[in-house]
Enzyme design. Sequence first.
Site, PDB file in Angstrom:
ATOM      1  N   ASP A  47      42.607  46.063  40.021  1.00 43.61           N
ATOM      2  CA  ASP A  47      43.391  45.636  41.527  1.00 43.61           C
ATOM      3  C   ASP A  47      43.659  47.174  41.647  1.00 43.61           C
ATOM      4  O   ASP A  47      44.578  47.581  43.162  1.00 43.61           O
ATOM      5  CB  ASP A  47      44.389  44.842  42.124  1.00 43.61           C
ATOM      6  CG  ASP A  47      44.272  43.532  41.319  1.00 43.61           C
ATOM      7  OD1 ASP A  47      42.980  42.947  41.148  1.00 43.61           O
ATOM      8  OD2 ASP A  47      44.689  43.283  40.782  1.00 43.61           O
ATOM      9  N   GLU A 256      40.000  36.464  48.878  1.00 44.70           N
ATOM     10  CA  GLU A 256      41.475  37.200  48.237  1.00 44.70           C
ATOM     11  C   GLU A 256      40.878  38.846  48.128  1.00 44.70           C
ATOM     12  O   GLU A 256      39.883  38.529  48.969  1.00 44.70           O
ATOM     13  CB  GLU A 256      42.114  36.787  46.910  1.00 44.70           C
ATOM     14  CG  GLU A 256      41.339  37.115  45.202  1.00 44.70           C
ATOM     15  CD  GLU A 256      41.401  36.885  44.649  1.00 44.70           C
ATOM     16  OE1 GLU A 256      42.536  36.573  44.001  1.00 44.70           O
ATOM     17  OE2 GLU A 256      40.706  37.245  43.270  1.00 44.70           O
TER      18      GLU A 256
HETATM   19  O1  FUB Z   1      45.161  41.039  39.777  1.00 42.44           O
HETATM   20  C1  FUB Z   1      46.059  39.177  39.416  1.00 42.44           C
HETATM   21  C2  FUB Z   1      44.716  38.779  41.263  1.00 42.44           C
HETATM   22  O2  FUB Z   1      43.459  38.611  40.152  1.00 42.44           O
HETATM   23  C3  FUB Z   1      45.201  40.074  41.985  1.00 42.44           C
HETATM   24  O3  FUB Z   1      45.789  39.196  43.079  1.00 42.44           O
HETATM   25  C4  FUB Z   1      43.501  39.548  42.604  1.00 42.44           C
HETATM   26  O4  FUB Z   1      43.133  39.743  44.193  1.00 42.44           O
HETATM   27  C5  FUB Z   1      42.468  38.797  42.377  1.00 42.44           C
HETATM   28  O5  FUB Z   1      42.276  40.371  41.864  1.00 42.44           O
END
Ligand code: FUB
Length: 353
Positions: A47, A256
Amino acid sequence: MFISNKVSLAAIALICGAVETGICQNTTTKRDPANPKPLVTDSYTADPSAHVFNGKIYIYPSHDIEANVPQDDEGGHFNMRDYHVFSMDNINGKVTDHGVALDIKDVPWAGRQMWAPDAAYKNGTYYLYFPVKDKEDIFRIGVATSKSPTGPFKAEPAPIPGSYSIDPAVFTDTDGKTYMYFGGIWGGQLQRWYTGTYDKSSSTDLKKDNEPALSAKVARMSKDMLKFDEPVKDVQIIDKDGKPLLGGDHNRRFFEGAWMHKYKDKYYFSYSTGDTHFLAYATSNSPYGPFTYQGIFMKPVTGWTTHHSIIEFNGKWYIFYHDVELSGKTHLRNIKVRELKRNADGSIELITP
Ligand code: FUB
């Protein structure tokens, strides 16, 4: 299809030595633009939110660890406990690990799972924004401050009032106003806020395929960067006919990992489509949208999640992202960077990792 590479990780950790205690430098300097390699090889990172501060690149990633939590749709296996900040003098330069920037034990309201962070700078202070579940197991967004881009950061005693869900992405516009984009469905809990109050019953999405998809959220930040300066709004994504993308449109709808950048006066809202594993983008003439869907710009990487950031550095554009090349495991990821290219009309060239 996944490759296990624990041997090389351990070997590099030995050379590096100081991984858990202090500064560690990865001395890789030559990077093949057509075949990017992990930027960090002595710990797992994901991320990546990249920024340029004072002419240098700083990366604010998640710090993946093996917590031996079984995989589920709510992402319980992503059980991270701290953040490290990394820096690079140039895109081919060595990557410096500046050690622990914020630990979950120093966030008084935190319960578990430090997920994808972001950072910003204003008036002599650096701000680290981070999603973590509170003691009731509800994701909130916290903020921590430092006088240095690499921390250590000191967390505020409570989460940002009115914040929820995950993946904050903080964008400062050319007029100096700063906005936070955030949200994520499934494990990110955005669907649980559909009615305005938290409803624990749904673990994935709304299950309303013919209704407008759940939107990411946006709010302008206050002058002190510690709270929202206005009610949270929806980041609406529409198709070229002006119709909102629908919940069942898994190839295109927001899931997301929001990011915002501006190119030639246009606002580019980019994000992960989650269960279809694309990076997609939509554009607008306003930081609030509505954003018109333009297409995907990165095909799936190895591993379930896909998450990115985009920066301009020395006249070129770059995308930071992750895959699971080092571990072959979806919760033990490694960050990478490659150039982001555009066509003459501003559209982004498709990347096939
Ligand atoms: O790293 C945990 C979660 O996985 C992140 O918040 C999302 O965007 C995904 O990459």
